[in-house]
Design an enzyme around this catalytic site. Structure first.
Site, PDB file in Angstrom:
ATOM      1  N   LYS A  14       0.162  -4.954  -5.020  1.00  0.00           N
ATOM      2  CA  LYS A  14       1.486  -5.324  -5.529  1.00  0.00           C
ATOM      3  C   LYS A  14       1.629  -6.823  -5.784  1.00  0.00           C
ATOM      4  O   LYS A  14       2.216  -7.236  -6.777  1.00  0.00           O
ATOM      5  CB  LYS A  14       2.590  -4.895  -4.558  1.00  0.00           C
ATOM      6  CG  LYS A  14       2.889  -3.429  -4.510  1.00  0.00           C
ATOM      7  CD  LYS A  14       4.187  -3.137  -3.775  1.00  0.00           C
ATOM      8  CE  LYS A  14       4.260  -3.742  -2.391  1.00  0.00           C
ATOM      9  NZ  LYS A  14       3.225  -3.183  -1.463  1.00  0.00           N
ATOM     10  N   LYS A  33      10.737 -12.331  -3.173  1.00  0.00           N
ATOM     11  CA  LYS A  33      10.260 -11.426  -2.140  1.00  0.00           C
ATOM     12  C   LYS A  33      11.392 -11.323  -1.125  1.00  0.00           C
ATOM     13  O   LYS A  33      11.543 -12.168  -0.240  1.00  0.00           O
ATOM     14  CB  LYS A  33       8.990 -11.985  -1.485  1.00  0.00           C
ATOM     15  CG  LYS A  33       8.415 -11.104  -0.373  1.00  0.00           C
ATOM     16  CD  LYS A  33       7.681  -9.896  -0.925  1.00  0.00           C
ATOM     17  CE  LYS A  33       7.002  -9.119   0.195  1.00  0.00           C
ATOM     18  NZ  LYS A  33       6.174  -8.006  -0.296  1.00  0.00           N
ATOM     19  N   ALA A 103       8.433  -4.290  -0.408  1.00  0.00           N
ATOM     20  CA  ALA A 103       7.565  -4.281   0.774  1.00  0.00           C
ATOM     21  C   ALA A 103       7.086  -2.860   0.996  1.00  0.00           C
ATOM     22  O   ALA A 103       7.898  -1.940   1.126  1.00  0.00           O
ATOM     23  CB  ALA A 103       8.329  -4.781   2.006  1.00  0.00           C
ATOM     24  N   GLY A 167      -3.666  -1.658  -9.572  1.00  0.00           N
ATOM     25  CA  GLY A 167      -3.678  -2.962  -8.933  1.00  0.00           C
ATOM     26  C   GLY A 167      -5.047  -3.533  -8.637  1.00  0.00           C
ATOM     27  O   GLY A 167      -5.183  -4.751  -8.474  1.00  0.00           O
ATOM     28  N   GLY A 197     -10.410  -8.118  -7.096  1.00  0.00           N
ATOM     29  CA  GLY A 197     -10.816  -9.502  -6.881  1.00  0.00           C
ATOM     30  C   GLY A 197     -10.053 -10.509  -7.706  1.00  0.00           C
ATOM     31  O   GLY A 197     -10.283 -11.718  -7.575  1.00  0.00           O
TER      32      GLY A 197
END
Length: 226
Positions: A14, A33, A103, A167, A197
């Site tokens: 995410k 966030k 979250a 993702g 990565g």
């Protein structure tokens, strides 16, 4: 435009997807966030987004233990804001694009009143349209069920799901990943395929590469790697 980023589970990418969305957003952008857990371990998704993109990233509520926010708050013995207060605060942001990272998954409780990211998205959509919810998904086995459940819950609430982001696409995908690349499109459009990565890249490399992950060519490259 308010773009909310949720995932089918924890650990699906995410934060990197949020950074990629911020890096490719039009106009001024801020990343929010609302709740960060695991702060005692030094975790900060907002700082990671800022490192990767250079955009403003705000972190509002921090909790020490790497648990669901309501659980972490109860164990810590602290009061945390209700989802409705997060929605009001996000709605007051004046940037052209606001990207909100959740979250955990869609129904993880973000406050002590049972409020979830789904509730936050619904409140924002009612008060500050347009709002869309991008779903970040895993590449491997099990992702189809998790993705279907998440997207169904969003659509049942009347929320706009523009599509999915894988993702972390492996360098050597297996049979499940290769099949899922096509099967995920049956659930919702595939917006982006982010290579595993990508979060280790430097800012200049990340910002330069991000638009390619959202292009049809990016999906073709993923397919050809299989």
């Amino acid at each position: 435009m308010i773009t909310i980023v949720t995932g089918t589970s924890t650990g699906v990418g995410k934060t990197v997807a949020t950074a990629a969305l911020a890096a490719t957003a039009a106009g001024s952008v801020v990343v929010v966030k609302p709740v960060q857990t695991g702060a005692a371990d030094g975790d900060s998704d907002a700082r990671e987004v800022a490192r990767l993109t250079g955009v403003e990233a705000q972190e509002w509520t921090t909790l020490a233990e790497p648990l669901a926010p309501d659980t972490a708050a109860r164990r810590q013995g602290v009061e945390i804001p209700a989802v409705t207060s997060y929605a009001a605060r996000i709605g007051r942001l004046a940037e052209d694009s606001v990207v909100v990272e959740g979250a955990g998954g869609l129904l993880v409780r973000l406050d002590l009143e049972g409020g979830t990211l789904l509730d936050l998205a619904s409140a924002l959509a009612a008060a500050s349209p347009p709002v869309e919810v991008v779903v970040v998904v895993a590449a491997g086995l099990g992702t189809l069920n998790h993705t279907e459940l998440t997207v169904d819950a969003l659509r049942a609430a009347g929320l706009v799901v523009p599509g999915l982001v894988i993702g972390a696409w492996p360098a050597q995908p297996g049979l499940a990943e290769r099949c899922n690349l096509d099967d995920l499109r049956r659930i919702a459009p595939l917006l982006a395929v982010i290579p595993d990565g990508a979060g280790s890249l430097g800012r200049q490399e990340f910002v330069a590469a991000a638009p390619g992950w959202f292009s049809p060519a990016g999906a073709r490259r993923a397919a050809s790697s299989s």
